[in-house]
Design a protein around this motif. Structure first.
Motif, PDB file in Angstrom:
ATOM      1  N   ASP A  62      53.547  36.153  31.137  1.00 34.10           N
ATOM      2  CA  ASP A  62      52.361  36.551  31.083  1.00 34.10           C
ATOM      3  C   ASP A  62      51.949  37.746  32.550  1.00 34.10           C
ATOM      4  OD1 ASP A  62      51.948  35.915  28.410  1.00 34.10           O
ATOM      5  OD2 ASP A  62      49.919  34.619  28.687  1.00 34.10           O
ATOM      6  N   CYS A  63      51.986  37.017  33.551  1.00 31.19           N
ATOM      7  CA  CYS A  63      51.904  37.356  34.710  1.00 31.19           C
ATOM      8  C   CYS A  63      52.679  38.356  35.545  1.00 31.19           C
ATOM      9  CB  CYS A  63      52.016  36.249  36.141  1.00 31.19           C
ATOM     10  SG  CYS A  63      50.742  35.213  36.293  1.00 31.19           S
ATOM     11  N   GLU A  76      36.985  46.585  42.817  1.00 30.28           N
ATOM     12  CA  GLU A  76      36.814  47.363  41.314  1.00 30.28           C
ATOM     13  C   GLU A  76      37.295  46.503  40.618  1.00 30.28           C
ATOM     14  OE1 GLU A  76      34.864  49.701  42.183  1.00 30.28           O
ATOM     15  OE2 GLU A  76      35.491  50.326  43.625  1.00 30.28           O
ATOM     16  N   ASP A  77      36.187  46.270  39.483  1.00 33.14           N
ATOM     17  CA  ASP A  77      36.239  45.386  37.992  1.00 33.14           C
ATOM     18  C   ASP A  77      36.436  46.626  37.158  1.00 33.14           C
ATOM     19  OD1 ASP A  77      36.354  43.812  36.012  1.00 33.14           O
ATOM     20  OD2 ASP A  77      34.955  42.868  36.528  1.00 33.14           O
ATOM     21  N   TYR A  78      37.705  46.185  36.783  1.00 32.01           N
ATOM     22  CA  TYR A  78      37.864  47.578  35.727  1.00 32.01           C
ATOM     23  C   TYR A  78      37.439  47.275  34.093  1.00 32.01           C
ATOM     24  CZ  TYR A  78      39.385  42.737  32.880  1.00 32.01           C
ATOM     25  OH  TYR A  78      40.042  42.395  32.061  1.00 32.01           O
ATOM     26  N   ASN A 102      45.355  43.245  32.090  1.00 32.86           N
ATOM     27  CA  ASN A 102      43.964  44.733  32.341  1.00 32.86           C
ATOM     28  C   ASN A 102      43.667  45.406  33.606  1.00 32.86           C
ATOM     29  OD1 ASN A 102      43.123  44.228  29.394  1.00 32.86           O
ATOM     30  ND2 ASN A 102      42.574  42.396  30.231  1.00 32.86           N
ATOM     31  N   LYS A 103      44.616  44.528  35.026  1.00 31.14           N
ATOM     32  CA  LYS A 103      44.168  44.969  36.148  1.00 31.14           C
ATOM     33  C   LYS A 103      44.922  46.134  36.044  1.00 31.14           C
ATOM     34  CE  LYS A 103      41.742  40.905  37.911  1.00 31.14           C
ATOM     35  NZ  LYS A 103      41.909  40.284  38.931  1.00 31.14           N
ATOM     36  N   ILE A 104      46.161  46.244  35.189  1.00 33.32           N
ATOM     37  CA  ILE A 104      47.789  47.544  35.748  1.00 33.32           C
ATOM     38  C   ILE A 104      46.708  48.593  35.170  1.00 33.32           C
ATOM     39  CG2 ILE A 104      49.635  47.340  35.228  1.00 33.32           C
ATOM     40  CD1 ILE A 104      50.228  44.102  35.563  1.00 33.32           C
ATOM     41  N   ILE A 109      46.438  49.363  40.689  1.00 32.79           N
ATOM     42  CA  ILE A 109      45.944  47.604  40.186  1.00 32.79           C
ATOM     43  C   ILE A 109      44.310  48.529  40.634  1.00 32.79           C
ATOM     44  CG2 ILE A 109      45.796  45.573  40.291  1.00 32.79           C
ATOM     45  CD1 ILE A 109      48.776  47.142  39.431  1.00 32.79           C
ATOM     46  N   VAL A 110      43.893  47.872  39.095  1.00 33.75           N
ATOM     47  CA  VAL A 110      42.082  47.380  39.886  1.00 33.75           C
ATOM     48  C   VAL A 110      41.859  46.014  39.730  1.00 33.75           C
ATOM     49  CG1 VAL A 110      39.589  48.595  38.924  1.00 33.75           C
ATOM     50  CG2 VAL A 110      42.028  50.099  38.486  1.00 33.75           C
TER      51      VAL A 110
END
Length: 196
Positions: A62-63, A76-78, A102-104, A109-110
């Motif tokens: 997953d990573c 920041e937060d996606y 979701n950060k990608i 990257i968020v």
């Protein structure tokens, strides 16, 4: 490299996005903290070897591991609305591991990566050890490595008391257990390959 007078005013990512391709900087609180020249072959060798080790382990998991250049919006937060005009903090770490897909985002990257690796050079040592370490701690990065190719050492920082504090220093013959990736240990003999 000196920072031009005009660029010392508070900067946003929107302005940065208008720069010519290949011209990069890192910004904290609207201030440019680094405009480093291209990395040395030694730096790139260490980066590639680390990428191979992390990438091989993470294949099918997953990573994800990502290598520079990639911009990271640390604070920041996606999940929340964010716009480039308001972003005043971004960095371009040498290597990151992100476990929340979701950060990608498409171009960046968020949010904070799970693990950040910075590879020292004379021009970046103070920034990596002070400014960035403090910022990564504020952003709640779970593990931070500072790799010193000249001395063939790796400093590992872990969260404690709201900041990232030095946990251990490993030499070129040691193996490092990766705290955020259970089961992965990095053998530094594979990273610092020029050992005599």
């Amino acid at each position: 490299m000196g920072i031009p007078e005009k660029e010392q005013t508070p900067m946003t990512y929107k302005e940065y996005a208008t720069w010519p391709e290949g011209k990069r900087c890192e910004v904290l609180d609207g201030k440019i903290i680094s405009m480093a020249p291209s990395p040395t072959p030694e730096h790139q060798s260490v980066s590639i070897q680390l990428s191979i080790e992390f990438g091989s382990y993470l294949r099918g998991k997953d990573c994800s591991v990502l290598a520079a250049p990639i911009d990271v919006y640390l604070f920041e937060d996606y999940q929340n609305e964010w716009i480039d005009e308001k972003v005043r903090n971004w960095v371009c770490p040498d290597l990151i591991v992100v476990c929340d897909k979701n950060k990608i985002q498409k171009n960046r990257i968020v949010g904070a990566p799970d693990l950040v690796v910075e590879i020292l050079s004379p021009a970046t040592a103070k920034i990596d050890r002070m400014d960035k370490r403090l910022a990564y701690g504020r952003a709640r990065v779970k593990e931070y490595w500072i790799v010193d190719p000249a001395n063939r050492l790796v400093e590992v920082y872990l969260p404690r008391n709201g900041s990232l504090e030095l946990h251990n220093v490993y030499n070129h013959k040691d193996s490092i257990p990766v705290r955020v990736l259970k089961g992965l240990t990095i053998d530094l003999r594979k990273i610092f390959q020029d050992e005599a």
